[in-house]
Design a protein around this motif. Sequence first.
Motif, PDB file in Angstrom:
ATOM      1  N   LEU A  93       1.058  -1.029  -0.069  1.00 50.66           N
ATOM      2  CA  LEU A  93      -0.100  -0.066  -0.102  1.00 50.66           C
ATOM      3  C   LEU A  93       0.839   1.450  -0.013  1.00 50.66           C
ATOM      4  N   TYR A  94       2.207   1.153   0.382  1.00 48.70           N
ATOM      5  CA  TYR A  94       3.053   2.279   0.316  1.00 48.70           C
ATOM      6  C   TYR A  94       3.316   2.958  -1.064  1.00 48.70           C
ATOM      7  N   ALA A  95       3.093   2.045  -2.114  1.00 52.94           N
ATOM      8  CA  ALA A  95       3.224   2.294  -3.610  1.00 52.94           C
ATOM      9  C   ALA A  95       2.096   2.595  -4.313  1.00 52.94           C
ATOM     10  N   ARG A 101       1.969   5.691  -6.548  1.00 50.76           N
ATOM     11  CA  ARG A 101       2.735   5.482  -7.786  1.00 50.76           C
ATOM     12  C   ARG A 101       2.434   4.676  -8.726  1.00 50.76           C
ATOM     13  N   ALA A 102       1.631   3.373  -8.192  1.00 50.04           N
ATOM     14  CA  ALA A 102       1.401   2.599  -9.278  1.00 50.04           C
ATOM     15  C   ALA A 102      -0.039   1.901  -8.730  1.00 50.04           C
ATOM     16  N   PRO A 103      -1.077   2.745  -8.503  1.00 56.86           N
ATOM     17  CA  PRO A 103      -2.566   2.156  -8.183  1.00 56.86           C
ATOM     18  C   PRO A 103      -2.863   0.939  -8.931  1.00 56.86           C
ATOM     19  N   VAL A 104      -2.772   0.637  -9.934  1.00 57.09           N
ATOM     20  CA  VAL A 104      -3.544  -0.337 -10.711  1.00 57.09           C
ATOM     21  C   VAL A 104      -2.560  -1.469 -10.446  1.00 57.09           C
ATOM     22  N   PHE A 113     -10.068   1.919  -3.666  1.00 59.85           N
ATOM     23  CA  PHE A 113     -10.247   3.246  -3.507  1.00 59.85           C
ATOM     24  C   PHE A 113      -9.235   4.228  -4.073  1.00 59.85           C
ATOM     25  N   GLY A 114      -8.100   3.567  -3.977  1.00 60.64           N
ATOM     26  CA  GLY A 114      -7.076   4.306  -4.653  1.00 60.64           C
ATOM     27  C   GLY A 114      -7.136   4.524  -6.040  1.00 60.64           C
ATOM     28  N   VAL A 115      -7.320   3.349  -6.480  1.00 57.96           N
ATOM     29  CA  VAL A 115      -7.606   3.515  -8.079  1.00 57.96           C
ATOM     30  C   VAL A 115      -8.892   4.353  -8.449  1.00 57.96           C
ATOM     31  N   ALA A 116      -9.596   4.231  -7.735  1.00 58.38           N
ATOM     32  CA  ALA A 116     -10.979   5.093  -7.953  1.00 58.38           C
ATOM     33  C   ALA A 116     -10.647   6.499  -7.915  1.00 58.38           C
ATOM     34  N   VAL A 117      -9.798   6.854  -6.913  1.00 60.87           N
ATOM     35  CA  VAL A 117      -9.235   8.289  -7.011  1.00 60.87           C
ATOM     36  C   VAL A 117      -8.494   8.794  -8.182  1.00 60.87           C
TER      37      VAL A 117
END
Length: 414
Positions: A80-82, A85-88, A113-117
């Motif tokens: 999750l730290y990355a 930089r590389a959500p997908v 959630f990070g990908v949706a953002v």
Amino acid sequence: MSGAVGGAVAFEVPGVPGTPRGWGRRVVRWAADTVLVVVCALCGLVFLGLELDPASGPRVRGDAALVADVLLGLPATLALYARRRAPVLVAGVLVAVSVVSGFAAVPCLVALFGVAVRRRWPAVAALGAATVLVGVVYGLLWPDPEFPQWLLVLFLLALVVPVAGWGMYVRTRHQLVASLREQAETARAEQELRVQRARATERARIAREMHDVLAHRLSLVSMHAGALEFRPGAPAEDVARAAGVIRAGTHEALEDLRDILGVLRADAAAPGGEEVSGRPQPTLDDVPALVEEARAAGADVDLHLGVPDGARPPALAGRTAYRVVQEGMTNARKHAAGRPVRVLVDGAPGTGLEVSVVDDGAAAALAPSPGAAVPGAGLGLVGLAERVALAGGELEHGRTGGGYRLRARLPWPA
């Protein structure tokens, strides 16, 4: 919005959450990510603890499967730290691990959630569907008799849909903030450009005004000074009269220069581009006084006013007509000293206003010596043409036989 990769838009907007600003912001972000990873790890341990609790029912997995769950889920959670930089990629890894690891279930939702953002809806929909499918496969691998499959699907949809919708809402919000900030920056830049253009226009107008005013005054002074130089033995009365004209012309030139410098010191121009001055601006009614002043200086000027009594043209047209007469007589003194000059001002409401200044080219009875010629910048007619054009009129000038004619047509509405 820093760019797009593979059709997906990544948000890196200054001032918008999600964008680093120096080491302080990066430290805060790292601390927030650490808290998030710890919370996800605790959720995974709680999930495993419930499975190990005898009160929760019979265990569906053995000890080896639980150890493998932790060994796979914990490193996946650290990914999750990355996610910025590389959500997908991070979300794909967590979805794959979630097939056999319940420890990675909560981190998988965080990655979604990070990908949706940060990405467009096709990527969000694909990963959301993959998350639901992986949950179904997990339920098939280790079925729970007290939790039917259809209820599991509903539970997964109840988790995935709100998480994806919330992330897409945050993304839209970021887009709106970035768009508003860009519009504000554009508006500020356009306003600065308008201010610069207004300043440049005002400076050009002041330069034209300085030429129109000072050239008229100083040409009178130069002509009389040249006459005194050409006729050193003139009667005392003529010398005194010429000296008086020189003194009065110099005084008027200084007054005009003070008014023009007042415009330069003003904080802003008056609305509509009107001159800011301590004295009233000239109008068509001031043309006779202008002609009388030239006659008093020794010029041979014939004035014809064909404007109906009581009729007054618009202020801009009247002021422009005055400047045309002023520039015409100034040029006549410079280039046709001593020649008769005819000034014609004619017009009426609805037909327009016509102003012309013509010298007939006749030989001068008395002309200053060549050394007394008035220098010129050659820009008077250029500035006058622009002034007439701004007033909605037309300016013509050129030679007529042995003389020269300056004519302007200005609008005068009915």
